[in-house]
Design an enzyme around this catalytic site. Structure first.
Site, mmCIF file in Angstrom:
data_model
loop_
_atom_site.group_PDB
_atom_site.id
_atom_site.type_symbol
_atom_site.label_atom_id
_atom_site.label_comp_id
_atom_site.label_asym_id
_atom_site.label_seq_id
_atom_site.Cartn_x
_atom_site.Cartn_y
_atom_site.Cartn_z
ATOM 1 N N LEU A 17 0.797 -1.109 0.002
ATOM 2 C CA LEU A 17 0.041 -0.006 0.250
ATOM 3 C C LEU A 17 0.883 1.162 -0.278
ATOM 4 O O LEU A 17 0.649 2.278 -0.703
ATOM 5 C CB LEU A 17 -1.013 0.017 1.255
ATOM 6 C CG LEU A 17 -1.923 1.103 1.380
ATOM 7 C CD1 LEU A 17 -2.858 0.998 -0.101
ATOM 8 C CD2 LEU A 17 -2.674 1.122 2.486
ATOM 9 N N GLY A 433 19.164 17.691 11.876
ATOM 10 C CA GLY A 433 20.189 16.423 11.916
ATOM 11 C C GLY A 433 20.055 15.631 10.433
ATOM 12 O O GLY A 433 20.965 15.747 9.687
ATOM 13 N N SER A 434 19.158 15.251 9.949
ATOM 14 C CA SER A 434 19.202 14.413 8.834
ATOM 15 C C SER A 434 18.705 15.156 7.539
ATOM 16 O O SER A 434 18.073 16.175 7.654
ATOM 17 C CB SER A 434 18.011 13.244 8.740
ATOM 18 O OG SER A 434 16.645 13.751 8.918
ATOM 19 N N CYS A 517 6.561 3.781 7.175
ATOM 20 C CA CYS A 517 6.772 2.727 8.251
ATOM 21 C C CYS A 517 7.718 2.623 8.895
ATOM 22 O O CYS A 517 9.017 3.327 8.472
ATOM 23 C CB CYS A 517 6.341 1.447 7.409
ATOM 24 S SG CYS A 517 5.125 1.148 6.687
ATOM 25 N N GLU A 606 5.585 10.070 23.943
ATOM 26 C CA GLU A 606 4.441 9.091 23.602
ATOM 27 C C GLU A 606 4.213 8.026 24.487
ATOM 28 O O GLU A 606 3.427 7.572 24.320
ATOM 29 C CB GLU A 606 4.938 8.495 22.107
ATOM 30 C CG GLU A 606 5.847 7.561 22.064
ATOM 31 C CD GLU A 606 6.218 6.842 20.658
ATOM 32 O OE1 GLU A 606 6.296 7.891 19.782
ATOM 33 O OE2 GLU A 606 6.565 5.971 20.514
ATOM 34 N N CYS A 645 9.868 15.175 18.832
ATOM 35 C CA CYS A 645 8.875 15.631 17.684
ATOM 36 C C CYS A 645 7.750 15.668 18.438
ATOM 37 O O CYS A 645 7.463 15.289 19.514
ATOM 38 C CB CYS A 645 8.703 14.098 17.045
ATOM 39 S SG CYS A 645 10.080 13.794 16.236
ATOM 40 N N GLU A 667 8.720 20.171 17.417
ATOM 41 C CA GLU A 667 7.585 20.449 16.532
ATOM 42 C C GLU A 667 6.782 21.583 16.731
ATOM 43 O O GLU A 667 6.442 21.426 18.197
ATOM 44 C CB GLU A 667 6.923 19.068 16.221
ATOM 45 C CG GLU A 667 6.194 19.299 14.943
ATOM 46 C CD GLU A 667 4.752 19.175 15.259
ATOM 47 O OE1 GLU A 667 3.886 18.635 14.834
ATOM 48 O OE2 GLU A 667 4.260 20.119 16.161
ATOM 49 N N HIS A 696 6.629 17.540 7.402
ATOM 50 C CA HIS A 696 6.063 16.229 7.250
ATOM 51 C C HIS A 696 5.317 16.661 5.628
ATOM 52 O O HIS A 696 4.530 15.447 5.198
ATOM 53 C CB HIS A 696 5.174 15.950 8.176
ATOM 54 C CG HIS A 696 5.809 15.624 9.645
ATOM 55 N ND1 HIS A 696 5.756 16.550 10.442
ATOM 56 C CD2 HIS A 696 6.104 14.454 9.975
ATOM 57 C CE1 HIS A 696 6.434 15.895 11.323
ATOM 58 N NE2 HIS A 696 6.662 14.471 11.313
HETATM 59 N N1 GLN Z 1 17.990 13.778 14.245
HETATM 60 C C1 GLN Z 1 16.947 13.091 13.424
HETATM 61 C C2 GLN Z 1 16.643 13.506 12.113
HETATM 62 O O1 GLN Z 1 17.045 14.536 11.913
HETATM 63 C C3 GLN Z 1 15.617 13.144 14.367
HETATM 64 C C4 GLN Z 1 14.611 12.526 13.633
HETATM 65 C C5 GLN Z 1 13.131 12.638 14.529
HETATM 66 O O2 GLN Z 1 13.136 13.386 15.718
HETATM 67 N N2 GLN Z 1 12.488 11.810 14.266
HETATM 68 O O3 GLN Z 1 16.353 12.660 11.344
HETATM 69 ZN ZN ZN Z 2 11.461 15.180 15.450
#
Ligand code: GLN
Ligand code: ZN
Length: 757
Positions: A17, A433-434, A517, A606, A645, A667, A696
């Site tokens: 999917l 970061g990423s 996922c 969470e 997040c 966030e 996102h």
């Molecule tokens: N350092 C991670 C990135 O930048 C943090 C990711 C996240 O908070 N989910 O991807």
């Molecule tokens: Zn994050």
């Protein structure tokens, strides 16, 4: 005895999917093809459940994005700005889920939040004053009929009215009260339509019942159901709860005319006690959630059968059920070729859980199940030593003292020292970061994993990427740089691979949101760091620039929360073991010249217990100290960042401050900056970088938009404490939108500095 499945994974055994949806988003396939894939998947999912022997199988648990959004659409809850785009039904739906930027307009996505205490995210429906709540759409009945035509009677699942009222956001003057009668009418109509279709059972999911409920909440729930239940004539209503127990409303629930009530025996600590104390009526079915829908360990048949025996002895008619939707576990063990049977014997994913339900059903019907082969095999599994202990780890943990949790000097002093030594401009800019995990990055990793390229080739490719990324960040003028995390598949799996005690699967994907996922590792045994993890990459990246390179780690709470945890030792003990491992890495980075270290705690919020009374004792009292343990050993001049997040931590702001980081990024853009007021109220000490745009969504924020957000922030946050950054990591984004967005971010930073000179 019969068996029931609350919900089944919908993404497909090999994420079919996901791939079809993404092709559709890229306009590579037509809507009809996507819908065809979805239909095929539903067929497989229903027949798999049917063939396993399950008696109550759900429909409408399938979703193209999220079941809360589906329920909103079913009730006609579509904000005007999405209707105004004039798109097809399907595209309007995706516009709400993902935002839309194109020929028909430019709108952001609806907010997204964590689904109770899981790593699944739901879309937050929005109610505007002019919204008319009214049964619309036909998905539920289409799916029911689709299953029926395959010869399978299913129970449609929808989110119940009470939970829906609680989950919606009311964006204008009207409040939940103003919509109550509309909700009631819509659910009445829903039941009536199910009657027309001669549907036997409807499942109303009401997970909000496991949260704290006060008198008004209880009255609200009773009012809703007392009004709608009389409309169920032949249709039986299953009130389904999960993720905890319903202690506040149990006494009322059992006296209401539900045909069935679903209770969670896994996370519901009080479920047994409630049944003991108040009983359970003879005229209802108890759907006993005894097969864990959230974790991947085999069910302990002895324990489960004992509870079933007990219910039986009390004369309670029960249906054996999963504890929650199987959405939260991977689909099947079948694709796991690398893990040996010695490990696999202990695991049970969605398909295997279906088999467990069936085996338990068989056993419960045996005169003496103790002598049955399947029972004895299961018993043996739990009696054996799993070979997962490590004496060194246990010993090290026992030597940790109270002072190991405290970083000195205190934060206000550190902040002064850091301001001087790091010499950053006012409103420093950075990223989380990423950088985009483009196809070449993924191809490189996959080629290396398959042995098609050497380690040297793999490393050199990543180094080239890092160099490119660093040069690019310098060029656009970011202040604190990152190396881009190209070497990481996932922020937890990557660390887990260098930690003893972790196991990895190949295809055990679990839906996180929409098409995204995750593949959580399994914590099999005691955890320790086998070797330095990130030092090589961070040191290389720092060598390319005179600007500050931020080291990038995942924190212990997140590593644990995004893994499948052990059930034989406490979460507290597991988290502390991981904290010591990350501490080793923090100190190594510092020793090697990294001056800012970010320890991500993306998932801290969470796993906050759903009931406030449990927050501290069952979570914060060890989660926060575990984080402190990772960084308490660094020098004053080393700046510790953390990232979370979702800023839904309004209620635990003091605890977030107690993490004692120097800077936190989080966030904020998708949740209307609500948190800023609370930060101020609580005199939040940590410097903050509330994300200025939503990552996102592929939308590019304009400079004006970012400036606008920054000005709002400056109205609430001390200018000396404000950082400028996106909401989260950029790995899921494309390079083009990332470039455009970050350039705008830097431009906005320059303007805001000028404004505040
Ligand atoms: N350092 C991670 C990135 O930048 C943090 C990711 C996240 O908070 N989910 O991807
Ligand atoms: Zn994050």
């Amino acid at each position: 005895m019969q068996t029931s499945v609350i919900g089944f994974p919908r993404i497909g055994t090999l994420r079919e999917l996901k791939f079809a949806s993404e092709k559709y988003f890229r306009k590579e396939i037509e809507a009809a093809q996507l819908l065809e894939t979805a239909k095929e998947l539903r067929k497989v999912h229903w027949t798999t459940q049917k063939n396993s022997g399950a008696d109550y199988i759900s429909c409408n648990d399938f979703s193209h994005y999220d079941i809360t959004l589906d329920t909103a659409v079913l009730l006609g809850i579509i904000p005007k700005r999405y209707k105004d785009l004039g798109l097809s039904e399907l595209d309007t739906y995706f516009a709400m889920a993902r935002g839309y930027q194109g020929d028909c307009g430019d709108v952001k996505a609806l907010a997204m939040k964590k689904w109770y205490n899981t790593n699944y995210h739901y879309i937050v429906p929005e109610l505007e004053d002019e919204t008319t709540i009214k049964l619309s759409g036909s998905k539920l009945w289409d799916e029911y009929s689709e299953a029926k035509s395959l010869g399978i009677e299913t129970k449609p699942v929808v989110i119940g009215a009470y939970t829906m009222l609680k989950l919606c956001r009311y964006t204008e003057k009207k409040t939940a009260d103003d919509y109550l009668s509309d909700f009631i009418n819509a659910y009445k109509a829903l039941i009536e339509k199910c009657e027309e279709y001669q549907i036997e059972w409807i499942q109303f999911d009401e997970p909000s019942l496991v949260q704290d409920m006060d008198k008004d909440d209880i009255a609200l729930f009773c009012k809703i159901y007392n009004n709608i239940l009389p409309y169920a004539k032949k249709c039986k209503i299953l009130l389904q709860t999960y993720f905890g127990d319903v202690r506040d409303i149990y006494a009322e629930l059992i006296n209401m005319p539900f045909a069935g009530i679903g209770l969670d025996f896994i996370e519901g600590k009080e479920t047994c006690r409630l049944i003991e104390k108040y009983g359970f009526p003879q005229d209802k079915l108890l759907f006993a959630g005894l097969v864990n829908g959230k974790n991947i360990w085999r069910n302990n048949y002895d324990k489960t059968l004992q509870i079933l025996d007990l219910l039986n002895k009390k004369g309670i008619k029960s249906v054996l059920s999963t504890s929650c939707s199987l959405l939260h576990v991977p689909y099947t063990l079948k694709h796991e070729k690398k893990l040996s049977d010695e490990y696999l014997a202990y695991f049970s994913f969605a398909e295997e859980k279906l088999a467990e339900l069936n085996e338990l059903k068989t056993l419960s019907e045996c005169k003496d199940y103790h002598s049955e082969e399947i029972f004895k095999n299961n018993e043996k599994l739990f009696a054996e030593n799993r070979n997962c202990e490590n004496a060194d780890v246990k010993n090290r943990l026992s030597l940790v003292t109270d002072s190991d949790y405290i970083r000195l000097p205190k934060r206000s002093e550190r902040q002064k020292i850091q301001k001087e030594i790091l010499a950053l401009p006012k409103f420093p800019t950075t990223t989380i970061g990423s950088f985009p995990q483009t196809n070449d990055v993924k191809a490189n990793r996959s080629a290396y994993r398959k042995g098609e390229i050497s380690e040297k080739e793999y490393i050199n490719f990543n180094k080239a990427k890092i160099a490119e990324c660093v040069a690019w960040q310098e060029e656009i003028g970011l202040d604190v740089l990152v190396h881009g995390e190209y070497e990481r598949n996932d922020m937890v799996e990557y660390f887990g691979e260098s930690l003893g005690g972790f196991l990895f699967t190949e295809k055990a994907w679990v839906q996180s949101y929409g098409t995204r996922c995750v593949k959580p590792p399994v914590i099999w045994g005691d955890v320790y760091r086998k070797k330095p993890i990130t030092v090589y990459w961070s040191v290389y990246a720092q060598s390319l620039t005179t600007k500050i390179m931020k080291g990038m780690l995942t924190g212990p709470v997140t590593i644990l929360n995004w893994s499948f945890p052990r059930e034989d030792i406490s979460i507290r003990e597991s988290i502390s073991q991981i904290a010591l491992a990350i501490r080793d890495e923090v100190l190594d980075l510092e020793k090697n010249g990294i001056r800012i270290i970010q320890i991500d705690e993306a998932a801290l919020r969470e796993k906050l217990p759903l009931r406030k009374s449990d927050w501290y004792n069952e979570y914060l009292s060890f989660a926060i100290p575990a984080f402190c343990l990772t960084h308490s050993g660094v020098k004053a001049q080393t700046q510790i960042h953390t990232h979370m997040c979702y800023s839904e931590f309004t209620d635990i702001i003091p605890s977030i401050d107690d993490m004692d980081a120097d800077v936190i990024t989080f966030e904020a853009s998708r949740s209307d900056l609500q948190i800023l007021d609370s930060l101020r109220e609580h005199n939040f000490e940590t410097e903050v970088g509330p994300g200025v745009y939503d990552i996102h969504s592929p939308r590019v924020p304009s400079v004006e938009e970012i400036l606008n957000v920054l000005n709002i922030m400056l109205g609430k946050i001390d200018g000396d404490k404000l950082w400028i950054n996106p909401d989260c990591g950029l790995k899921t984004r494309a390079m083009s939108e990332t470039e455009a967005s970050l350039k705008n971010l830097v431009k906005a930073a320059k303007q805001i500095r000028k404004q505040n000179d």
